[in-house]
Design a protein around this motif. Structure first.
Motif, PDB file in Angstrom:
ATOM      1  N   GLN A 243       7.293  -1.614   3.145  1.00 60.26           N
ATOM      2  CA  GLN A 243       8.130  -1.938   1.987  1.00 60.26           C
ATOM      3  C   GLN A 243       7.904  -3.363   1.507  1.00 60.26           C
ATOM      4  O   GLN A 243       8.176  -3.695   0.337  1.00 60.26           O
ATOM      5  N   ASP A 244       7.374  -4.226   2.394  1.00 58.26           N
ATOM      6  CA  ASP A 244       7.097  -5.604   2.015  1.00 58.26           C
ATOM      7  C   ASP A 244       5.705  -5.762   1.422  1.00 58.26           C
ATOM      8  O   ASP A 244       5.541  -6.290   0.324  1.00 58.26           O
ATOM      9  N   ILE A 245       4.694  -5.299   2.149  1.00 54.93           N
ATOM     10  CA  ILE A 245       3.315  -5.511   1.690  1.00 54.93           C
ATOM     11  C   ILE A 245       2.958  -4.600   0.525  1.00 54.93           C
ATOM     12  O   ILE A 245       2.117  -4.943  -0.316  1.00 54.93           O
ATOM     13  N   LEU A 246       3.604  -3.420   0.440  1.00 58.42           N
ATOM     14  CA  LEU A 246       3.292  -2.475  -0.632  1.00 58.42           C
ATOM     15  C   LEU A 246       4.329  -2.513  -1.755  1.00 58.42           C
ATOM     16  O   LEU A 246       4.364  -1.615  -2.596  1.00 58.42           O
ATOM     17  N   SER A 247       5.143  -3.536  -1.760  1.00 57.12           N
ATOM     18  CA  SER A 247       6.143  -3.669  -2.821  1.00 57.12           C
ATOM     19  C   SER A 247       5.441  -3.769  -4.174  1.00 57.12           C
ATOM     20  O   SER A 247       4.625  -4.662  -4.404  1.00 57.12           O
ATOM     21  N   GLY A 248       5.725  -2.839  -5.041  1.00 57.04           N
ATOM     22  CA  GLY A 248       5.093  -2.821  -6.357  1.00 57.04           C
ATOM     23  C   GLY A 248       3.766  -2.102  -6.400  1.00 57.04           C
ATOM     24  O   GLY A 248       3.195  -1.894  -7.474  1.00 57.04           O
ATOM     25  N   ALA A 249       3.240  -1.709  -5.236  1.00 53.87           N
ATOM     26  CA  ALA A 249       1.965  -0.988  -5.193  1.00 53.87           C
ATOM     27  C   ALA A 249       2.205   0.494  -5.448  1.00 53.87           C
ATOM     28  O   ALA A 249       3.284   1.014  -5.162  1.00 53.87           O
ATOM     29  N   PRO A 250       1.208   1.210  -5.956  1.00 56.42           N
ATOM     30  CA  PRO A 250       1.385   2.639  -6.214  1.00 56.42           C
ATOM     31  C   PRO A 250       1.507   3.443  -4.926  1.00 56.42           C
ATOM     32  O   PRO A 250       0.885   3.113  -3.910  1.00 56.42           O
ATOM     33  N   ALA A 251       2.320   4.495  -4.972  1.00 53.64           N
ATOM     34  CA  ALA A 251       2.468   5.436  -3.858  1.00 53.64           C
ATOM     35  C   ALA A 251       2.846   4.745  -2.557  1.00 53.64           C
ATOM     36  O   ALA A 251       2.393   5.137  -1.482  1.00 53.64           O
ATOM     37  N   ALA A 252       3.688   3.725  -2.630  1.00 53.00           N
ATOM     38  CA  ALA A 252       4.118   3.026  -1.409  1.00 53.00           C
ATOM     39  C   ALA A 252       4.879   3.950  -0.483  1.00 53.00           C
ATOM     40  O   ALA A 252       4.885   3.759   0.741  1.00 53.00           O
ATOM     41  N   VAL A 283       0.805  14.357   5.985  1.00 48.76           N
ATOM     42  CA  VAL A 283      -0.414  14.742   6.697  1.00 48.76           C
ATOM     43  C   VAL A 283      -1.108  15.835   5.896  1.00 48.76           C
ATOM     44  O   VAL A 283      -0.692  16.995   5.892  1.00 48.76           O
ATOM     45  N   GLN A 284      -2.148  15.443   5.219  1.00 46.33           N
ATOM     46  CA  GLN A 284      -2.942  16.396   4.448  1.00 46.33           C
ATOM     47  C   GLN A 284      -4.356  16.382   5.004  1.00 46.33           C
ATOM     48  O   GLN A 284      -5.061  15.379   4.911  1.00 46.33           O
ATOM     49  N   GLN A 285      -4.757  17.497   5.614  1.00 46.35           N
ATOM     50  CA  GLN A 285      -6.070  17.564   6.237  1.00 46.35           C
ATOM     51  C   GLN A 285      -7.168  17.540   5.177  1.00 46.35           C
ATOM     52  O   GLN A 285      -7.074  18.227   4.157  1.00 46.35           O
ATOM     53  N   PRO A 286      -8.210  16.726   5.387  1.00 45.69           N
ATOM     54  CA  PRO A 286      -9.347  16.760   4.473  1.00 45.69           C
ATOM     55  C   PRO A 286      -9.971  18.147   4.459  1.00 45.69           C
ATOM     56  O   PRO A 286      -9.967  18.860   5.471  1.00 45.69           O
ATOM     57  N   SER A 334      -4.123   5.974  -1.859  1.00 51.96           N
ATOM     58  CA  SER A 334      -2.772   6.536  -1.861  1.00 51.96           C
ATOM     59  C   SER A 334      -2.566   7.528  -2.998  1.00 51.96           C
ATOM     60  O   SER A 334      -1.876   8.543  -2.833  1.00 51.96           O
ATOM     61  N   LYS A 335      -3.158   7.256  -4.145  1.00 51.91           N
ATOM     62  CA  LYS A 335      -3.030   8.190  -5.269  1.00 51.91           C
ATOM     63  C   LYS A 335      -3.643   9.544  -4.920  1.00 51.91           C
ATOM     64  O   LYS A 335      -3.084  10.601  -5.237  1.00 51.91           O
ATOM     65  N   MET A 336      -4.809   9.492  -4.262  1.00 54.48           N
ATOM     66  CA  MET A 336      -5.469  10.741  -3.883  1.00 54.48           C
ATOM     67  C   MET A 336      -4.620  11.515  -2.859  1.00 54.48           C
ATOM     68  O   MET A 336      -4.521  12.752  -2.923  1.00 54.48           O
ATOM     69  N   VAL A 337      -4.000  10.785  -1.926  1.00 52.85           N
ATOM     70  CA  VAL A 337      -3.160  11.422  -0.908  1.00 52.85           C
ATOM     71  C   VAL A 337      -1.968  12.119  -1.558  1.00 52.85           C
ATOM     72  O   VAL A 337      -1.640  13.279  -1.238  1.00 52.85           O
ATOM     73  N   VAL A 338      -1.313  11.432  -2.484  1.00 56.10           N
ATOM     74  CA  VAL A 338      -0.137  12.003  -3.136  1.00 56.10           C
ATOM     75  C   VAL A 338      -0.523  13.207  -4.000  1.00 56.10           C
ATOM     76  O   VAL A 338       0.167  14.246  -3.987  1.00 56.10           O
ATOM     77  N   ILE A 339      -1.610  13.089  -4.735  1.00 59.52           N
ATOM     78  CA  ILE A 339      -2.043  14.209  -5.591  1.00 59.52           C
ATOM     79  C   ILE A 339      -2.387  15.425  -4.746  1.00 59.52           C
ATOM     80  O   ILE A 339      -1.978  16.562  -5.058  1.00 59.52           O
TER      81      ILE A 339
END
Length: 378
Positions: A243-252, A283-286, A334-339
């Motif tokens: 929450q600190d390092i990814l504050s404002g980053a996409p898909a935190a 957890v999304q398996q490749p 992170s965008k790819m993981v969420v999608i």
């Protein structure tokens, strides 16, 4: 004849040292009362020669003197009789200092700065950290947190206070420092400086952090095993909150709370590296032809994904920019993981009859959304 004649013997014998002993012999024969002083000087010269010889054997650049004013040398303590400064190749403003006392070596890591406005380019010691080699090899984490980066202020802790003779543990008896020991001390200093550079980036961003044991909890992947060291337990990892390092980053929200940052490869002749490990919530398996069959995949040079642990490791080649590089890579991954997760979830719920995930490897997501129609996102 009653005259004294000094000469070099044994392993240290070398043609270049002959004039030193000739000069000592002439001085003693002119004034024998200087015998004690001459022996003390010879002893110091021999100790320094031995240490310098081992540093050269390791390919390390060393100096008997640096351009420090007398008041700066006093920072090394009143028991100092001589010094050998070993410059860290990747961090030229830092030195491992072998401080010669009456009984043994003491070891310090110093941070220096050249006073540009001085006539003779004098140097100052901005920071001094005393090293205890026995503690470096112990189970406990050695590097302690610094409350601020106000370099130049002496801190009242075990790392910066000048150690008493009775408190110093011996690496070996007297001045018998083995080549392997010197190499490990040098490597540890490189690790410590790399560690401080990473820490500085967090402080500049106002990101709080804690120190953790880098060898517990999270297993090291085979892809990172080749950049491990016997001193790994002595150099702590940094732990930051997502929450600190990814504050404002996409898909935190895709990251678990704890993120580890570990300096690596500091013991080799190559540049130090930093690995930042993030455990994913989703957890999304490749899958697909680019994912392969291994439990650990490496979609790019800088990214390693352990599918069994759902841990993504981001490898940075530059210690000084590792935080920026991590955030840049995280924005992509992170965008790819969420999608991929959303597509898989929608396909599982049956909301879309023809929707199915075709391929996913952290860098690319490919899915079908209608008969004979697919989308690839990278």
């Amino acid at each position: 004849t009653g005259r004294l004649n000094l000469r070099d013997t044994g392993d240290l014998a070398a043609a270049g040292r002959g004039p030193h002993f000739t000069g000592f012999s002439e001085q003693l024969n002119e004034n024998p009362q200087h015998l004690i002083t001459a022996l003390i000087r010879l002893r110091l010269m021999t100790i320094t020669d031995l240490a310098e010889q081992k540093a050269k054997y390791l390919g390390l650049e060393s100096f008997r003197r640096r351009n420090f004013p007398p008041q700066e040398l006093h920072k090394l303590g009143p028991s100092t009789r001589g010094t050998l400064y070993i410059q860290l190749s990747n961090f030229p403003n830092h030195y491992l200092v072998l401080v010669i006392t009456d009984e043994r070596f003491q070891y310090a890591l110093i941070t220096t700065r050249i006073i540009t406005e001085s006539m003779y380019a004098d140097m100052i010691m901005e920071d001094i950290a005393w090293l205890d080699f026995d503690r470096i090899h112990s189970e406990e984490i050695v590097i302690t947190a610094r409350s601020d980066m106000c370099i130049g202020k002496r801190k009242r802790d075990s790392d910066t206070d000048i150690p008493n003779e009775s408190e110093m543990r011996k690496v070996d008896s007297g001045f018998n420092i083995e080549t392997a020991v010197l190499r490990e001390l040098y490597s540890y200093c490189c690790a410590r400086v790399a560690f401080m550079n990473v820490e500085r980036q967090f402080k500049l961003r106002g990101i709080p952090f804690t120190h953790v044991n880098p060898t517990s909890g999270s297993p090291v992947t085979l892809q990172l095993a080749h950049i491990q060291s016997s001193l790994a337990r002595s150099v702590p990892a940094l732990c930051v909150q997502s929450q600190d390092i990814l504050s404002g980053a996409p898909a935190a929200e895709a990251a678990m709370p704890n993120i580890r940052v570990i300096p690596l490869n500091w013991w080799s002749e190559k540049n130090a590296q930093v690995v930042t490990s993030v455990k994913l919530k989703y957890v999304q398996q490749p899958m697909g032809k680019t994912a392969g069959t291994s439990a650990v995949i490496r979609p790019s040079k800088r990214i390693i994904y352990d599918t069994t642990q759902a841990v993504v490791s981001f490898l940075s080649e530059n210690v000084n920019t590792c935080v920026d590089e991590f955030l840049e890579e995280w924005a992509r991954v992170s965008k790819m993981v969420v999608i991929a997760r959303e597509v898989a979830q929608m396909a599982k719920e049956g909301s879309w009859d023809d929707l199915r995930l075709l391929s996913f490897d952290l860098r690319t997501v490919e899915f079908a959304y209608a008969k004979d129609y697919t989308v690839s996102i990278s």
